[in-house]
Design a protein around this motif. Structure first.
Motif, PDB file in Angstrom:
ATOM      1  N   UNK B 179      -5.008  -2.923 -13.453  1.00 40.39           N
ATOM      2  CA  UNK B 179      -3.600  -3.305 -12.983  1.00 40.39           C
ATOM      3  C   UNK B 179      -3.445  -3.245 -11.485  1.00 40.39           C
ATOM      4  N   UNK B 180      -3.638  -2.049 -11.193  1.00 37.08           N
ATOM      5  CA  UNK B 180      -3.500  -1.645  -9.810  1.00 37.08           C
ATOM      6  C   UNK B 180      -4.553  -2.451  -8.797  1.00 37.08           C
ATOM      7  N   UNK B 181      -5.877  -2.643  -9.550  1.00 39.30           N
ATOM      8  CA  UNK B 181      -6.713  -3.359  -8.589  1.00 39.30           C
ATOM      9  C   UNK B 181      -6.409  -4.889  -8.603  1.00 39.30           C
ATOM     10  N   UNK B 182      -5.852  -5.353  -9.707  1.00 38.81           N
ATOM     11  CA  UNK B 182      -5.459  -6.817  -9.657  1.00 38.81           C
ATOM     12  C   UNK B 182      -4.313  -6.960  -8.728  1.00 38.81           C
ATOM     13  N   UNK B 183      -3.140  -6.272  -8.603  1.00 40.53           N
ATOM     14  CA  UNK B 183      -2.022  -6.332  -8.207  1.00 40.53           C
ATOM     15  C   UNK B 183      -2.198  -6.146  -6.534  1.00 40.53           C
ATOM     16  N   UNK B 184      -3.344  -5.241  -6.302  1.00 40.00           N
ATOM     17  CA  UNK B 184      -3.613  -5.164  -4.814  1.00 40.00           C
ATOM     18  C   UNK B 184      -4.493  -6.252  -4.392  1.00 40.00           C
ATOM     19  N   UNK B 198      -0.321  -4.092  -0.714  1.00 40.25           N
ATOM     20  CA  UNK B 198      -1.951  -3.867  -1.152  1.00 40.25           C
ATOM     21  C   UNK B 198      -2.293  -2.590  -0.709  1.00 40.25           C
ATOM     22  N   UNK B 199      -1.719  -1.839   0.226  1.00 47.74           N
ATOM     23  CA  UNK B 199      -1.944  -0.425   0.677  1.00 47.74           C
ATOM     24  C   UNK B 199      -1.329   0.513  -0.206  1.00 47.74           C
ATOM     25  N   UNK B 200      -0.215   0.076  -0.700  1.00 46.93           N
ATOM     26  CA  UNK B 200       0.426   0.815  -1.767  1.00 46.93           C
ATOM     27  C   UNK B 200      -0.336   1.210  -3.031  1.00 46.93           C
ATOM     28  N   UNK B 201      -0.988  -0.066  -3.468  1.00 42.33           N
ATOM     29  CA  UNK B 201      -1.840  -0.086  -4.626  1.00 42.33           C
ATOM     30  C   UNK B 201      -3.077   0.543  -4.656  1.00 42.33           C
ATOM     31  N   UNK B 206      -6.610   5.392  -5.292  1.00 38.73           N
ATOM     32  CA  UNK B 206      -7.099   6.828  -4.934  1.00 38.73           C
ATOM     33  C   UNK B 206      -6.766   7.861  -5.595  1.00 38.73           C
ATOM     34  N   UNK B 207      -5.329   8.010  -6.097  1.00 37.70           N
ATOM     35  CA  UNK B 207      -4.908   8.937  -6.976  1.00 37.70           C
ATOM     36  C   UNK B 207      -5.454   8.873  -8.351  1.00 37.70           C
ATOM     37  N   UNK B 208      -5.661   7.836  -8.771  1.00 41.61           N
ATOM     38  CA  UNK B 208      -6.026   7.535 -10.305  1.00 41.61           C
ATOM     39  C   UNK B 208      -7.606   8.148 -10.158  1.00 41.61           C
ATOM     40  N   UNK B 209      -8.309   7.839  -9.010  1.00 42.60           N
ATOM     41  CA  UNK B 209      -9.769   8.317  -9.029  1.00 42.60           C
ATOM     42  C   UNK B 209      -9.720   9.713  -8.917  1.00 42.60           C
TER      43      UNK B 209
END
Lengths: 230, 226
Positions: B179-184, B198-201, B206-209
């Motif tokens: 979802x983060x990838x798609x929205x970004x 996009x930077x926020x996503x 990065x946080x998920x990683x």
């Protein structure tokens, strides 16, 4: 000295090993014999540190698997029923890959020597997947011995070997014994193993007993033990 | 140093095997391009793509192709029980995990390098609008997906229904990443781009990683011990 003290191992509700106790001294070749599903491979896996005992303890000299960790595994060599070889890599690449994992010095010379001992020097750059079972077995044995382990665990080492290769393996096991290596070998091949085994253990339904001493071949004494204990 | 050497040794071994067979590269690439192509017939009407379709399809293709690659990568380690040989060697278990992860990431990078232009072409996605941000999103999303996937694929190696179980356990956990990838990506591709969004996503990815990678490194040793 490797000692297995009162080791049990359960898979869910099934007990694969039940209070097994045995020792193997430096320079001893210990044979594990028993029917299919008796617990021989489980015992090899416990000795290799791949499986933890459900209860009991395995000691390697003064160390335990939990205490010694990665360093202990560097002194154990395992030839499994599956041969732990990458079919898409050549014989040389397989040996070099595992040699790097074991952090071996002078790797090229060791690999060349291992290929010679496996009698695969002329096929060193052929894919391991193109070898017959017997050739892969010979390569897998040298892979397991590449780092000169102090404890060697062999699960059905004679599988797929022709008569000549079986004799070479026996000589290899004798040389390991002379070097002080402890060898624990699970096999069904009584006739071949008898030539090299110092002490035989009968494993049945997760329990282990010494094979009865006395007259007769190893196979006869094993059958007698199984009958007495059964 | 030995840790890093082990990681590179395992990753290089995987790449050498793949370079010889090209099995994973061809199957994942063929699958990913097929997905993109099929969707293009539904979501591109009279040469105009539906809003945000390109971003969604790009990430669906990455997730599906990644799952395919994960399954096959570990199938190779299962065939002659070589994963057991890795676990028997005197190397730290996290190094084995990272070696497999790096090999998979490199393969997925190659696949993405080819499917991103295809998506751009078929969906008229403006790939050149914020190339570094798009690269960051793809890299971070792929890392997170592969980090979780490598752990689960290794855990399931002995399961009979591993091919079915892998997506079942993998997708629910990686949904936030996708979802983060798609929205970004959609924020970059939109008619009125919002690069701050996009930077926020990307920050969220990065946080998920960081979370997934830390957890995977922490649990890989214990879960592979039995």
């Amino acid at each position: 000295m490797v000692s297995v003290d009162d080791v049990s191992r359960n898979y869910g509700r099934r007990r694969a090993l039940a209070r097994v106790t045995l020792q193997a001294a430096r320079g001893e070749v210990l044979g594990l014999f028993g029917p299919n599903g008796a617990g021989k491979s489980t015992l090899i896996s416990v000795l290799s540190t791949l499986l933890r005992p459900s209860s009991g303890r395995v000691r390697y000299g003064t160390h335990t698997a939990d205490g010694a960790g990665d360093a202990l595994r560097g002194h154990i060599g395992v030839l499994g029923h599956d041969l732990f070889l990458y079919g898409d890599l050549s014989a040389r690449e397989n040996l070099a890959f595992f040699g790097r994992l074991y952090g071996l010095d002078d790797l090229d010379a060791r690999v060349t020597d291992a290929l010679r001992l496996a009698r695969l020097s002329d096929r060193a750059d052929d894919r391991a997947g193109s070898f017959s079972r017997g050739l892969r077995q010979r390569l897998a044995l040298e892979r397991a011995l590449l780092h000169q382990p102090r404890l060697v665990l062999l699960d059905e080492p004679f599988t797929g070997l022709d008569d000549d290769s079986a004799l070479v393996l026996i000589e290899r096991l004798r040389s390991l014994r002379e070097r002080g290596t402890i060898v624990v070998m699970a096999t069904h091949d009584f006739d071949t193993a008898e030539a090299v085994v110092d002490r035989a253990i009968c494993v049945d339904r997760g329990r282990a007993w010494p094979v009865a001493a006395g007259a007769g071949t190893l196979r006869e004494r094993y059958r007698r033990t199984l009958k007495e204990r059964g | 140093m030995q840790f890093l050497r082990t990681v590179l040794t395992i990753a290089r071994k995987d790449l050498v095997i793949e370079a010889r067979s090209r099995e994973l590269a061809y199957t994942t690439l063929f699958f990913a391009i097929s997905v993109v192509l099929v969707f293009s017939f539904s979501f591109v009407v009279e040469g105009v793509a539906l809003t945000d379709a390109a971003a969604g399809i790009l990430w669906v293709a990455i997730a599906f192709a990644g799952t395919l690659a994960l399954g096959r990568t570990f199938e190779r380690e299962r065939q002659a029980d070589t994963l057991k040989a890795l676990l028997l060697s005197p190397v730290e278990r996290p190094a084995i995990y990272l070696g497999k992860l790096v090999g998979l990431l490199l393969l997925m990078t190659v696949v993405e390098a080819l499917i991103v232009p295809v998506v751009g072409l078929l969906f008229q996605a403006p790939l050149g609008r914020a190339p570094w941000l798009l690269t960051g999103l793809l890299a971070a999303g792929t890392l997170g997906f592969a980090a979780v996937g490598t752990l689960f694929a290794a855990m399931l190696i002995r399961a009979h229904s591993r091919d079915v179980l892998l997506p079942v356990v993998l997708y629910p956990i990686t949904v936030p990443l996708v979802i983060a990838g798609v929205r970004g990506t959609a924020s970059i591709f939109a008619a009125e781009p919002n690069l701050a969004m996009a930077q926020a996503w990307l920050s969220m990815l990065v946080f998920f990683d960081a979370v997934f990678l830390t957890l995977a490194l922490w649990v890989f040793g214990p879960v592979m011990s039995e």
